[in-house]
Design a protein around this motif. Structure first.
Motif, PDB file in Angstrom:
ATOM      1  N   THR A   9      44.302  39.518  41.474  1.00  0.00           N
ATOM      2  CA  THR A   9      43.602  39.425  42.746  1.00  0.00           C
ATOM      3  C   THR A   9      44.561  39.833  43.848  1.00  0.00           C
ATOM      4  O   THR A   9      45.674  39.321  43.911  1.00  0.00           O
ATOM      5  CB  THR A   9      43.121  37.973  42.980  1.00  0.00           C
ATOM      6  OG1 THR A   9      42.316  37.593  41.877  1.00  0.00           O
ATOM      7  CG2 THR A   9      42.344  37.851  44.269  1.00  0.00           C
ATOM      8  N   ALA A 114      35.958  42.260  37.817  1.00  0.00           N
ATOM      9  CA  ALA A 114      35.241  41.069  38.276  1.00  0.00           C
ATOM     10  C   ALA A 114      36.182  39.881  38.451  1.00  0.00           C
ATOM     11  O   ALA A 114      36.100  39.142  39.442  1.00  0.00           O
ATOM     12  CB  ALA A 114      34.121  40.715  37.307  1.00  0.00           C
ATOM     13  N   ALA A 115      37.087  39.671  37.504  1.00  0.00           N
ATOM     14  CA  ALA A 115      37.984  38.519  37.574  1.00  0.00           C
ATOM     15  C   ALA A 115      39.000  38.653  38.700  1.00  0.00           C
ATOM     16  O   ALA A 115      39.466  37.650  39.238  1.00  0.00           O
ATOM     17  CB  ALA A 115      38.702  38.333  36.244  1.00  0.00           C
ATOM     18  N   ASP A 117      38.372  40.068  41.599  1.00  0.00           N
ATOM     19  CA  ASP A 117      37.675  40.064  42.884  1.00  0.00           C
ATOM     20  C   ASP A 117      38.007  38.769  43.633  1.00  0.00           C
ATOM     21  O   ASP A 117      37.768  37.683  43.114  1.00  0.00           O
ATOM     22  CB  ASP A 117      36.168  40.164  42.640  1.00  0.00           C
ATOM     23  CG  ASP A 117      35.349  40.216  43.917  1.00  0.00           C
ATOM     24  OD1 ASP A 117      35.862  39.864  45.002  1.00  0.00           O
ATOM     25  OD2 ASP A 117      34.169  40.611  43.826  1.00  0.00           O
ATOM     26  N   ASN A 120      35.311  36.156  43.633  1.00  0.00           N
ATOM     27  CA  ASN A 120      34.751  35.704  42.364  1.00  0.00           C
ATOM     28  C   ASN A 120      34.728  34.173  42.311  1.00  0.00           C
ATOM     29  O   ASN A 120      35.769  33.538  42.396  1.00  0.00           O
ATOM     30  CB  ASN A 120      35.583  36.230  41.191  1.00  0.00           C
ATOM     31  CG  ASN A 120      35.190  35.576  39.883  1.00  0.00           C
ATOM     32  OD1 ASN A 120      34.013  35.454  39.566  1.00  0.00           O
ATOM     33  ND2 ASN A 120      36.181  35.125  39.143  1.00  0.00           N
ATOM     34  N   ILE A 127      32.536  33.714  33.264  1.00  0.00           N
ATOM     35  CA  ILE A 127      32.515  35.173  33.484  1.00  0.00           C
ATOM     36  C   ILE A 127      32.411  35.907  32.147  1.00  0.00           C
ATOM     37  O   ILE A 127      31.699  36.901  32.030  1.00  0.00           O
ATOM     38  CB  ILE A 127      33.729  35.620  34.319  1.00  0.00           C
ATOM     39  CG1 ILE A 127      33.469  36.973  34.968  1.00  0.00           C
ATOM     40  CG2 ILE A 127      35.000  35.667  33.522  1.00  0.00           C
ATOM     41  CD1 ILE A 127      34.490  37.342  36.036  1.00  0.00           C
TER      42      ILE A 127
END
Length: 150
Positions: A9, A114-115, A117, A120, A127
């Motif tokens: 991230t 996605a992880a 983000d 999230n 997820i």
């Protein structure tokens, strides 16, 4: 060992995950040194990792990293399934989704994104479960012949 397949991230994470890691095999003692080497050294020396026993059933209690030994703690907690916690003592830590090594590349790329983000809100088990449901739905659509004629 090649560079780890890792996405973190950017900046400070506000969710339950700080990114995702897609190891090439299930041998933590082979994969962990490359992962540790790619993390920001300003956060401190990695002293311990916590992994779930389902994903890493035969993991050793310690793993050698460059210049030090890392303690490996195993957990059976469902909330920590498919995750690795990389702990730098009191200085910092990362909570990463662990994508199964045999995950198809397209699905793994989506999970890495996605992880990592910053917005999230999902845990590692959640997820991964959503991704598996999506893959199942895609496979069902393909087996039924997909959409009808136009």
């Amino acid at each position: 060992m090649p560079l780890p397949r890792l996405r973190l991230t950017p900046g400070v994470s506000h969710g339950p995950l700080d990114g995702a890691w897609w190891p090439r095999c299930n041998a933590l003692e082979l994969e962990l040194p490359a992962l540790i080497g790619s993390l920001d050294p300003a956060v401190g020396t990695v002293t311990r990792v916590t992994v779930d026993t389902a994903s890493w059933p035969d993991v050793p209690r310690t793993v050698m990293a460059p210049d030090h030994v890392i303690e490996v703690v195993r957990t059976d907690l469902a909330a920590e399934a498919h995750a690795i916690t990389v702990d730098c003592g009191t200085v910092g830590r990362w909570e990463l989704l662990v994508i199964p090594p045999d995950e198809p590349a397209g699905a793994a790329a989506r999970l890495l994104t996605a992880a990592a983000d910053p917005e999230n809100p999902l845990s590692a088990p959640r997820i991964l479960a959503l991704a598996e449901n999506e893959l199942g739905a895609e496979a069902a659509g393909e087996s039924e012949g997909g959409p009808g004629p136009r």
